[in-house]
Scaffold this motif. Structure first.
Motif, PDB file in Angstrom:
ATOM      1  N   THR A  42      -1.706   5.599  -7.090  1.00 40.82           N
ATOM      2  CA  THR A  42      -2.041   5.221  -7.339  1.00 40.82           C
ATOM      3  C   THR A  42      -2.906   4.642  -5.984  1.00 40.82           C
ATOM      4  O   THR A  42      -4.447   4.207  -6.090  1.00 40.82           O
ATOM      5  CB  THR A  42      -1.970   3.985  -7.870  1.00 40.82           C
ATOM      6  OG1 THR A  42      -0.824   2.441  -6.953  1.00 40.82           O
ATOM      7  CG2 THR A  42      -1.028   4.130  -9.308  1.00 40.82           C
ATOM      8  N   LEU A  43      -2.552   4.776  -4.640  1.00 40.18           N
ATOM      9  CA  LEU A  43      -3.465   4.285  -3.826  1.00 40.18           C
ATOM     10  C   LEU A  43      -3.587   6.056  -3.017  1.00 40.18           C
ATOM     11  O   LEU A  43      -2.952   7.004  -3.030  1.00 40.18           O
ATOM     12  CB  LEU A  43      -2.869   3.827  -2.312  1.00 40.18           C
ATOM     13  CG  LEU A  43      -3.477   3.299  -0.948  1.00 40.18           C
ATOM     14  CD1 LEU A  43      -4.817   2.126  -1.643  1.00 40.18           C
ATOM     15  CD2 LEU A  43      -2.608   2.819  -0.635  1.00 40.18           C
ATOM     16  N   ALA A  64       2.082   1.992  -3.338  1.00 41.79           N
ATOM     17  CA  ALA A  64       1.058   2.772  -4.329  1.00 41.79           C
ATOM     18  C   ALA A  64       0.482   3.824  -3.881  1.00 41.79           C
ATOM     19  O   ALA A  64       0.281   4.990  -4.791  1.00 41.79           O
ATOM     20  CB  ALA A  64       0.134   1.868  -4.492  1.00 41.79           C
ATOM     21  N   GLN A  85       0.529  -1.461   0.296  1.00 45.03           N
ATOM     22  CA  GLN A  85       0.112   0.178  -0.041  1.00 45.03           C
ATOM     23  C   GLN A  85       0.649   1.321  -0.251  1.00 45.03           C
ATOM     24  O   GLN A  85       0.398   2.336  -0.759  1.00 45.03           O
ATOM     25  CB  GLN A  85      -0.796   0.136   0.788  1.00 45.03           C
ATOM     26  CG  GLN A  85      -2.268  -1.172   0.974  1.00 45.03           C
ATOM     27  CD  GLN A  85      -2.995  -0.932   2.262  1.00 45.03           C
ATOM     28  OE1 GLN A  85      -3.442   0.334   2.250  1.00 45.03           O
ATOM     29  NE2 GLN A  85      -3.701  -2.120   2.415  1.00 45.03           N
ATOM     30  N   LYS A 103       3.038   5.876  -5.689  1.00 43.28           N
ATOM     31  CA  LYS A 103       3.150   5.985  -7.625  1.00 43.28           C
ATOM     32  C   LYS A 103       1.928   6.411  -7.717  1.00 43.28           C
ATOM     33  O   LYS A 103       1.673   6.725  -8.564  1.00 43.28           O
ATOM     34  CB  LYS A 103       2.640   4.016  -8.304  1.00 43.28           C
ATOM     35  CG  LYS A 103       3.766   3.431  -7.556  1.00 43.28           C
ATOM     36  CD  LYS A 103       3.485   2.267  -8.323  1.00 43.28           C
ATOM     37  CE  LYS A 103       4.847   1.882  -8.078  1.00 43.28           C
ATOM     38  NZ  LYS A 103       4.580  -0.072  -8.518  1.00 43.28           N
TER      39      LYS A 103
END
Length: 156
Positions: free
Chosen positions: A55-56, A50, A47, A53
């Motif tokens: 994306t989370l 992510a 997590q 990145k």
């Protein structure tokens, strides 16, 4: 307690937790990346990767907060600050029901053991200034900029 160190854009993150949940995420300036991540910490590592990145935006992890009842109350309130948003120490104190507790709230915020997961970096001064951050103000600014990048304006 199990531990693992993972690389992030802001330094080495040291993860600590067990089957009861994640209890600590600290940022270190140096360290050796773990060759293997214990199963209890794999989801946290995924997590965080992510998150960095882009994306989370919301972590979904079992947390094992260790602190006083008041600290836990502050940390749980921090979890309500949306991604890309900020609040002030004064507003956080008001939201907790006692505007005069601003220093205690700031102290609890500074003792947050779960860097990024419990987003203490989203708390700023009433005047918009970046005040206090255990990981360093340069990291706080980086995180806030990542979560809320400037909008590119069109020239035409």
């Amino acid at each position: 307690m199990k531990k693992a160190k993972i690389e992030t854009p802001l330094g080495i993150a040291e993860l600590t937790g067990d089957s009861d949940g994640l209890s600590s995420v600290k940022v270190l300036d140096e360290g050796i990346i773990s060759a293997e991540i214990p199963s209890e910490l794999k989801e946290t590592a995924l997590q965080l990767e992510a998150y960095f990145k882009g994306t989370l935006q919301n972590f979904d992890l079992k947390l094992n907060l260790q602190g006083t009842d008041f600290q836990k109350k502050v940390w749980k309130k921090l979890l309500e600050i949306p991604y890309g948003s900020t609040t002030s120490y004064l507003q956080l104190s008001r939201d907790l029901g006692d505007e005069k507790a601003i220093r205690a709230v700031a102290s609890a915020n500074g003792k947050n053991p779960l860097w990024i997961i419990v987003p203490c970096h989203r708390v700023i001064g009433s005047d918009g200034s970046l005040t206090g951050y255990a990981g360093g103000l340069h990291r706080k600014k980086w995180l806030l900029d990542m979560e809320n990048p400037p909008v590119q304006q069109s020239l035409f």
